[in-house]
Write a protein that holds these residues in place. Structure first.
Motif, PDB file in Angstrom:
ATOM      1  N   GLU A  82       0.826  -1.207   0.000  1.00 45.31           N
ATOM      2  CA  GLU A  82       0.000   0.000   0.000  1.00 45.31           C
ATOM      3  C   GLU A  82       0.868   1.267   0.000  1.00 45.31           C
ATOM      4  O   GLU A  82       0.595   2.222  -0.725  1.00 45.31           O
ATOM      5  CB  GLU A  82      -0.927  -0.004   1.216  1.00 45.31           C
ATOM      6  CG  GLU A  82      -2.043  -1.029   1.128  1.00 45.31           C
ATOM      7  CD  GLU A  82      -2.854  -1.091   2.415  1.00 45.31           C
ATOM      8  OE1 GLU A  82      -2.574  -0.290   3.334  1.00 45.31           O
ATOM      9  OE2 GLU A  82      -3.759  -1.940   2.483  1.00 45.31           O
ATOM     10  N   ASP A  86       0.989   3.949  -2.815  1.00 47.16           N
ATOM     11  CA  ASP A  86       0.757   5.357  -2.485  1.00 47.16           C
ATOM     12  C   ASP A  86       1.911   6.228  -2.968  1.00 47.16           C
ATOM     13  O   ASP A  86       1.701   7.291  -3.571  1.00 47.16           O
ATOM     14  CB  ASP A  86       0.569   5.496  -0.972  1.00 47.16           C
ATOM     15  CG  ASP A  86       0.206   6.915  -0.580  1.00 47.16           C
ATOM     16  OD1 ASP A  86      -0.605   7.534  -1.284  1.00 47.16           O
ATOM     17  OD2 ASP A  86       0.738   7.397   0.435  1.00 47.16           O
ATOM     18  N   ARG A  90       1.807   9.094  -5.725  1.00 41.95           N
ATOM     19  CA  ARG A  90       2.297  10.454  -5.446  1.00 41.95           C
ATOM     20  C   ARG A  90       3.380  10.875  -6.434  1.00 41.95           C
ATOM     21  O   ARG A  90       3.406  12.013  -6.898  1.00 41.95           O
ATOM     22  CB  ARG A  90       2.831  10.528  -4.019  1.00 41.95           C
ATOM     23  CG  ARG A  90       1.768  10.519  -2.961  1.00 41.95           C
ATOM     24  CD  ARG A  90       2.385  10.678  -1.595  1.00 41.95           C
ATOM     25  NE  ARG A  90       1.397  10.552  -0.542  1.00 41.95           N
ATOM     26  CZ  ARG A  90       1.693  10.645   0.746  1.00 41.95           C
ATOM     27  NH1 ARG A  90       2.938  10.824   1.136  1.00 41.95           N
ATOM     28  NH2 ARG A  90       0.739  10.534   1.645  1.00 41.95           N
TER      29      ARG A  90
END
Length: 196
Positions: A82, A86, A90
């Motif tokens: 995760e 993420d 980003r």
């Protein structure tokens, strides 16, 4: 050792625990019958019954103490995935934003350069027009000055000619009256007396 802050040991313990969890998860995923990765040999296809046996063994072993450790490592791996997703999202968003910023900045620079070039062209055209106007005015002024100078010169020459004529008319009668002889006339001689 006394200079080392407390958070250093906490971070070190967290990193060590994470590494240990990853290592245990990798070991538990690998089956003991599999050869090491460097010595992978192609295996013949197994029948469905042989493939179902290890799955059943794994299900039976899930009741022991090992599954708890496996679940912890799975949770850690899921968190890592995760976090990785993420970070990837980003990074992609930051890259897209950076590309948009670069494109916008490039477009602004091009617009500014075009505006600057238009201003330079307008200034050059204005300068050329003003220079042409000034040159025309200067030529006209020089031409007017030359005409005025010629007119004054002609007037002066006429005045000189008039003065010459006037001086000749004044000098000529005096010369005629004097008969051309500028010596004074002699006094008359006295009459002679007869001798007596």
């Amino acid at each position: 050792m006394a200079d080392v802050p407390a958070w250093y040991w906490q971070v070190l313990g967290a990193v060590g625990g994470l590494g240990l969890g990853l290592f245990i998860g990798a070991v538990s995923r690998r089956k003991p019958s599999d050869p090491p990765p460097t010595q992978m040999q192609p295996r013949p296809a197994r029948p469905a019954q042989a493939a179902a046996a290890p799955a059943a063994a794994g299900a039976n072993g899930a009741s022991g103490g090992e599954p708890r450790l496996d679940a912890t490592s799975q949770r850690l791996l899921e968190r890592l995935r995760e976090a990785n997703l993420d970070l990837t999202a980003r990074l992609r968003a930051a890259t897209d934003q950076h590309a948009r910023d670069l494109l916008e900045r490039s477009q602004q620079q091009q617009a500014e350069q075009q505006r600057h070039e238009r201003q330079i062209e307008e200034l050059r055209q204005t300068h050329a027009n003003e220079l042409s106007h000034l040159m025309t005015d200067m030529v006209e002024q020089v031409d007017a000055m030359q005409r005025e100078h010629v007119a004054k010169l002609t007037a002066l020459q006429d005045e000189i000619e008039q003065l010459k004529r006037i001086s000749q008319t004044i000098v000529d009668p005096v010369t005629l009256h004097m008969g051309g002889d500028m010596r004074p006339a002699a006094p008359p001689a006295a009459p002679a007396r007869p001798r007596g």
